[in-house]
Design an enzyme around this catalytic site. Sequence first.
Site, PDB file in Angstrom:
ATOM      1  N   LYS A  15       0.913  -1.193  -0.144  1.00 12.80           N
ATOM      2  CA  LYS A  15       0.093  -0.160  -0.321  1.00 12.80           C
ATOM      3  C   LYS A  15       1.143   1.269   0.087  1.00 12.80           C
ATOM      4  CE  LYS A  15       0.887   1.822   4.744  1.00 12.80           C
ATOM      5  NZ  LYS A  15       1.147   2.724   4.276  1.00 12.80           N
ATOM      6  N   PRO A 101       9.163  -4.525  -0.775  1.00 16.57           N
ATOM      7  CA  PRO A 101      10.428  -4.145  -0.149  1.00 16.57           C
ATOM      8  C   PRO A 101      10.323  -3.747   1.793  1.00 16.57           C
ATOM      9  CG  PRO A 101       9.669  -2.017  -1.405  1.00 16.57           C
ATOM     10  CD  PRO A 101       9.023  -2.857  -1.778  1.00 16.57           C
ATOM     11  N   ALA A 104       9.785  -0.330   5.032  1.00 10.69           N
ATOM     12  CA  ALA A 104       9.538   0.655   3.362  1.00 10.69           C
ATOM     13  C   ALA A 104       8.502   1.566   3.928  1.00 10.69           C
ATOM     14  CB  ALA A 104       9.558  -0.256   2.578  1.00 10.69           C
ATOM     15  N   GLY A 105       7.950   1.437   4.691  1.00  8.84           N
ATOM     16  CA  GLY A 105       6.739   2.104   4.595  1.00  8.84           C
ATOM     17  C   GLY A 105       4.842   1.840   3.879  1.00  8.84           C
ATOM     18  N   GLY A 108       4.247  -4.204   4.171  1.00  6.13           N
ATOM     19  CA  GLY A 108       4.318  -5.791   3.729  1.00  6.13           C
ATOM     20  C   GLY A 108       4.229  -7.052   4.452  1.00  6.13           C
ATOM     21  N   SER A 110       2.377  -6.434   6.928  1.00  2.00           N
ATOM     22  CA  SER A 110       0.441  -6.090   7.214  1.00  2.00           C
ATOM     23  C   SER A 110      -0.343  -7.285   6.604  1.00  2.00           C
ATOM     24  CB  SER A 110      -0.084  -5.644   7.396  1.00  2.00           C
ATOM     25  OG  SER A 110       0.780  -4.242   8.862  1.00  2.00           O
ATOM     26  N   ASP A 143      -2.453  -1.757  10.942  1.00  2.00           N
ATOM     27  CA  ASP A 143      -2.613  -2.153   9.683  1.00  2.00           C
ATOM     28  C   ASP A 143      -3.510  -3.471   9.213  1.00  2.00           C
ATOM     29  OD1 ASP A 143      -1.977   0.152   9.065  1.00  2.00           O
ATOM     30  OD2 ASP A 143       0.727  -0.556   8.566  1.00  2.00           O
TER      31      ASP A 143
HETATM   32  P1  ATP Z   1       3.864   0.128   7.570  1.00  2.00           P
HETATM   33  O1  ATP Z   1       3.968   0.730   6.170  1.00  2.00           O
HETATM   34  O2  ATP Z   1       3.066  -1.330   8.140  1.00  2.00           O
HETATM   35  O3  ATP Z   1       5.193   0.982   8.597  1.00  2.00           O
HETATM   36  P2  ATP Z   1       6.637  -1.646   7.107  1.00  2.00           P
HETATM   37  O4  ATP Z   1       6.562  -1.043   5.575  1.00  2.00           O
HETATM   38  O5  ATP Z   1       7.413  -0.283   7.960  1.00  2.00           O
HETATM   39  O6  ATP Z   1       5.220  -1.676   7.192  1.00  2.00           O
HETATM   40  P3  ATP Z   1       6.844  -4.275   6.549  1.00  2.00           P
HETATM   41  O7  ATP Z   1       7.934  -4.352   5.914  1.00  2.00           O
HETATM   42  O8  ATP Z   1       5.628  -4.568   7.040  1.00  2.00           O
HETATM   43  O9  ATP Z   1       7.840  -2.519   7.700  1.00  2.00           O
HETATM   44  O10 ATP Z   1       7.995  -4.999   8.410  1.00  2.00           O
HETATM   45  C1  ATP Z   1       8.714  -4.535   8.672  1.00  2.00           C
HETATM   46  C2  ATP Z   1       9.249  -5.725  10.561  1.00  2.00           C
HETATM   47  O11 ATP Z   1       8.430  -6.526  11.020  1.00  2.00           O
HETATM   48  C3  ATP Z   1      10.758  -5.517   9.327  1.00  2.00           C
HETATM   49  O12 ATP Z   1      11.378  -5.680  11.505  1.00  2.00           O
HETATM   50  C4  ATP Z   1      10.154  -7.479   9.492  1.00  2.00           C
HETATM   51  O13 ATP Z   1      11.734  -8.193   9.862  1.00  2.00           O
HETATM   52  C5  ATP Z   1       9.709  -7.774  10.517  1.00  2.00           C
HETATM   53  N1  ATP Z   1       9.105  -8.916   9.699  1.00  2.00           N
HETATM   54  C6  ATP Z   1       8.055  -9.939   9.874  1.00  2.00           C
HETATM   55  N2  ATP Z   1       7.227 -10.561   9.490  1.00  2.00           N
HETATM   56  C7  ATP Z   1       7.579  -9.829   8.094  1.00  2.00           C
HETATM   57  C8  ATP Z   1       6.905 -10.075   6.907  1.00  2.00           C
HETATM   58  N3  ATP Z   1       6.156 -11.201   6.242  1.00  2.00           N
HETATM   59  N4  ATP Z   1       7.397  -9.281   5.589  1.00  2.00           N
HETATM   60  C9  ATP Z   1       7.584  -7.964   6.007  1.00  2.00           C
HETATM   61  N5  ATP Z   1       8.683  -7.679   7.200  1.00  2.00           N
HETATM   62  C10 ATP Z   1       8.498  -8.906   8.385  1.00  2.00           C
END
Ligand code: ATP
Length: 296
Positions: A15, A101, A104-105, A108, A110, A143
Site C-alpha cells: 500500500k 520492500p 519501507a512504509g 508488506g 501486514s 494495518d
Molecule cells: P508499515 O507500513 O506497516 O510500517 P513497513 O513497510 O514499515 O510496514 P514491514 O516490511 O511490514 O514494515 O515489516 C517491518 C518489520 O517486520 C521488519 O523488521 C521485519 O523483519 C518484520 N517482519 C516480520 N514478518 C514480515 C514479513 N512477512 N514481511 C516483512 N517484514 C516482516
Amino acid sequence: MVKEKTAMSFKAPGKINLTLDVVRRRDDGYHEVKMIMQTVDLHDVITLTALEPGIERIVVETDNDTLPTDENNLVYKAAKLLMDEFHINQGIRITLEKNIPIAAGMAGGSSDAATVLCGINEMFGLGLSKEELMERGVTIGADVPYCVMGKTALAEGIGEKLTSLKDAPRCFVLLAKPDIDVSTKFVYENLHANELKYHPDVDKMIERIEADDLDGVCQVMGNVLETVTIPAYPVIEEIKNIMKENGAVNAMMSGSGPTVFGIYDSREKAEAAYRVLEDRNKRTKDLAKLVVTTLV
Ligand code: ATP
C-alpha cells in the site's frame, strides 16, 4: 481435513498513503491517525500447502534471507492465530515470495499476515467473514485490518477504524525505495504530534477521490511523517524532486518511509522517470527498489 499437498497461491499487495495525518498523541503513547490507504499492484506471493498431520505444524519458507522464518514472521503469527482457535491439527507450509520492500512504509508484513488469514480461512473452510478476519488481524498489527479490506480506504483511530471509499482515479505509480531501513517506531517517537504546524486536508482528499479528480488528489497529498523522516534521510526529498521534475503530478513519501512514490497520468511518463532514476542509481547505488506499478 484438507487433502495433503493441496496448494493455493495468493497475492499480498503493498500500500501507499495518499495522505497521512497524525491527529494527536494519546496519553497512552499511541498516535491517532487519519489517513487514506491505497493498495498498489506490487505484491508478494504467498503459497499455502497442506501437510500431513504429525509433522511440524507451521513451516515458513521465503526467498528473502533477511526475514525470520519462525514465530517472528507475521505470516507465522497469522497462521498460528487461526490454527489455534480452530484446532487445525494438520500442518501447513507457507512459502513467501517477497517483492514488497521491507521496513519501507508499504505495510508488506501486514499484507502478508492479512493474506494468510484470508488464505487459511478459505483453505480450511472456516467460514469467517471479512469483518471477523479484520477483528482477528488487529491483534497482529494496526494495518492488518486494512490489508484484509484492501483498495482505497480511510483509516482512523490507530489505523484500525476503516471506511471503504470509491476507487482512486486511475494513474501510474513509480515507487523508489532508498537502500535504508526506517523503523516506524523511530519516526513516531520523534514526531511532535501535538505541535505540527501543518495537517493535510484528508476530508478534501476524500472529496477529490469521490470526484475522480487526479489533479485534485495530487494537490492535497500530504504526509506529516515526512517532517521526521526527510531531515534524517535527505535522499527522500531528492528522489521526490527528481520525480516531480520528470513528469509526476506529485510525489510523496509513503507511511513512515523511506519509500517515495510519484503519481503519473500516463505509463510513458512513469517509465521515463523510471529511466532517469535508474541512470542516477548507476552512479549513486542508493536505491533498493525501483518499479512502475498501478493502483488496485
Ligand atoms: P508499515 O507500513 O506497516 O510500517 P513497513 O513497510 O514499515 O510496514 P514491514 O516490511 O511490514 O514494515 O515489516 C517491518 C518489520 O517486520 C521488519 O523488521 C521485519 O523483519 C518484520 N517482519 C516480520 N514478518 C514480515 C514479513 N512477512 N514481511 C516483512 N517484514 C516482516
